[in-house]
Scaffold this active site. Structure first.
Site, short mmCIF file in Angstrom:
data_model
loop_
_atom_site.label_atom_id
_atom_site.label_comp_id
_atom_site.label_asym_id
_atom_site.label_seq_id
_atom_site.Cartn_x
_atom_site.Cartn_y
_atom_site.Cartn_z
N GLN A 104 0.84 -1.20 0.00
CA GLN A 104 0.00 0.00 0.00
C GLN A 104 0.88 1.25 0.00
O GLN A 104 0.39 2.36 -0.14
CB GLN A 104 -0.90 0.03 1.23
CG GLN A 104 -1.84 -1.16 1.34
CD GLN A 104 -2.55 -1.17 2.68
OE1 GLN A 104 -3.55 -0.51 2.89
NE2 GLN A 104 -2.02 -1.94 3.61
N VAL A 106 3.69 4.05 -0.99
CA VAL A 106 4.04 4.75 -2.23
C VAL A 106 5.50 5.22 -2.19
O VAL A 106 5.96 5.91 -3.09
CB VAL A 106 3.09 5.96 -2.45
CG1 VAL A 106 1.66 5.50 -2.59
CG2 VAL A 106 3.22 6.98 -1.30
N HIS A 122 -1.37 1.59 -4.26
CA HIS A 122 -1.72 3.02 -4.12
C HIS A 122 -0.80 3.93 -4.92
O HIS A 122 -0.76 5.14 -4.67
CB HIS A 122 -1.72 3.41 -2.63
CG HIS A 122 -2.79 2.70 -1.85
ND1 HIS A 122 -2.79 2.63 -0.48
CD2 HIS A 122 -3.88 2.01 -2.26
CE1 HIS A 122 -3.84 1.93 -0.07
NE2 HIS A 122 -4.52 1.53 -1.14
N CYS A 151 3.42 18.87 -17.59
CA CYS A 151 3.80 17.77 -18.48
C CYS A 151 4.79 18.29 -19.53
O CYS A 151 4.50 19.30 -20.21
CB CYS A 151 2.55 17.23 -19.18
SG CYS A 151 2.92 15.98 -20.42
N GLY A 191 2.55 -4.52 8.99
CA GLY A 191 2.55 -3.08 9.23
C GLY A 191 1.41 -2.33 8.59
O GLY A 191 1.62 -1.25 8.01
N1 APR Z 1 6.45 -2.65 12.66
C1 APR Z 1 5.23 -3.20 12.40
N2 APR Z 1 4.08 -2.49 12.40
C2 APR Z 1 4.17 -1.17 12.67
C3 APR Z 1 5.39 -0.52 12.98
C4 APR Z 1 6.55 -1.33 12.96
N3 APR Z 1 7.76 -0.81 13.23
N4 APR Z 1 5.12 0.80 13.21
C5 APR Z 1 3.80 0.96 13.06
N5 APR Z 1 3.21 -0.21 12.75
C6 APR Z 1 1.81 -0.48 12.46
C7 APR Z 1 0.80 0.34 13.24
O1 APR Z 1 0.45 -0.34 14.44
C8 APR Z 1 -0.38 0.37 12.25
O2 APR Z 1 -1.20 -0.77 12.44
O3 APR Z 1 1.63 -0.12 11.10
C9 APR Z 1 0.28 0.26 10.88
C10 APR Z 1 0.26 1.58 10.10
O4 APR Z 1 -1.09 1.89 9.84
P1 APR Z 1 -1.44 3.18 8.96
O5 APR Z 1 -0.65 4.34 9.44
O6 APR Z 1 -2.94 3.25 8.91
O7 APR Z 1 -0.89 2.82 7.50
P2 APR Z 1 -1.54 1.85 6.43
O8 APR Z 1 -2.22 0.70 7.08
O9 APR Z 1 -0.50 1.55 5.44
O10 APR Z 1 -2.64 2.82 5.75
C11 APR Z 1 -3.31 2.30 4.61
O11 APR Z 1 -4.30 4.48 4.24
O12 APR Z 1 -4.10 6.77 4.24
C12 APR Z 1 -4.12 5.65 3.42
O13 APR Z 1 -3.07 5.50 1.34
C13 APR Z 1 -2.80 5.50 2.72
O14 APR Z 1 -1.73 3.42 2.06
C14 APR Z 1 -2.29 4.12 3.16
C15 APR Z 1 -3.55 3.43 3.65
#
Ligand code: APR
Length: 267
Positions: A104, A106, A122, A151, A191
């Site tokens: 997910q 970028v 994404h 562009c 993560g």
């Molecule tokens: N190791 C493992 N997990 C981790 C660590 C780490 N060091 N640090 C943080 N986390 C976990 C957090 O507990 C959380 O569950 O990673 C997750 C991050 O969650 P988000 O910040 O919501 O990111 P993500 O799940 O990738 O979001 C999905 O939402 O805003 C949109 O496009 C954006 O791709 C993104 C999508």
């Protein structure tokens, strides 16, 4: 070394015997590289309202503001490096011909760690897309020399080649990710808060199709109770050990034949 929380021999065995493995990553896999996550205490969204920045409407209203935010994030990311979690995933991919990585993120850190074909659900912050011709191009300069960038072919406004809230995922990427979720025997979910669909549905698709689904996260998530196991810990700690043990178990390369071979020799 004490095994990371929850990496049992049984779990290693089951993951090692998976003929096809899919890995789904979110912002947490890049957190130890220094890239802020979206929803954690230092999360990016905490500082900004998503609607202000990551939507087509926000871009139409103020392309310069949106581009300044993405340029800020690109500069953040340009100075960081892949961490042991990215490297462990790339190591598993290069040792196994049946691993599909779906991300997910970028930030492009999986590719910089050596992953050759990450499915970028994404998009990618290093690419831009012409708002007129829909062609994509790599953004060479960081920071951008002109904001908003135009562009080079037709002079129209470029936009970041990322998926904004309310936009559909790139067809090809989602089809490949869905196929990887439906056909895998095991899925590692690393993560992600599992809150943003359709990516967040992929682990449940895999589970529904009979796969072993294991998440790696510093905390529990909305899917924790619905999958097979949660390895609670930092991805940069858990993944290197997990990959070491999987590759040990399969004699260093993981493909259906070598996994069976490892099975027979271990009997
Ligand atoms: N190791 C493992 N997990 C981790 C660590 C780490 N060091 N640090 C943080 N986390 C976990 C957090 O507990 C959380 O569950 O990673 C997750 C991050 O969650 P988000 O910040 O919501 O990111 P993500 O799940 O990738 O979001 C999905 O939402 O805003 C949109 O496009 C954006 O791709 C993104 C999508």
């Amino acid at each position: 070394m004490e095994p990371a929380a929850g990496i049992t021999e049984r779990l290693v065995e089951r993951l090692s015997c998976a003929a096809r493995m899919t890995i789904l990553t979110g912002a947490g896999v890049s957190h130890e590289s220094g890239v802020p996550t979206f929803r954690g205490e230092d999360g990016l969204w905490g500082k900004y309202r998503a609607e202000e920045l990551a939507t087509w409407r926000a871009f139409e209203a103020d392309p310069e503001l949106v581009w300044r935010w993405y340029d800020y994030r690109r500069q953040l990311i340009a100075d960081v490096n892949p961490n042991p979690a990215h490297l462990a995933i790339a190591r598993l991919e290069s040792a196994c011909d049946s691993v599909v990585l779906v991300t997910q993120n970028v930030d492009g850190l999986h590719a910089r760690a050596g992953s050759t074909a990450p499915v970028e659900l994404h998009g990618n912050i290093w690419r831009a897309r012409c708002t007129r011709e829909q062609t994509t191009l790599h953004l060479p300069d960081n920071p951008l020399s002109e904001i908003p960038p135009l562009c080079p072919k037709c002079g129209s406004l470029l936009r970041p080649d990322v998926v904004w809230f309310g936009e559909p995922l790139p067809n090809d990427a989602y089809e490949r990710a869905d196929e990887a979720a439906c056909s895998c025997d095991a899925m590692l979910v690393v993560g992600t808060s599992a809150m943003v669909r359709p990516a967040a549905s992929l682990p449940l698709v895999a589970k529904h199709n009979g796969a072993l689904v294991v998440e790696v996260n510093v905390g529990l998530t909305p899917i924790s109770a619905l999958i097979d196991a949660t390895l609670v810990g930092k991805a940069g700690d858990v993944l290197p050990e997990l990959v070491d043990r999987i590759l040990e178990h399969t004699g260093g390369s993981k493909s259906p034949s070598s996994a069976e071979a490892a099975e027979t020799t271990s009997r």
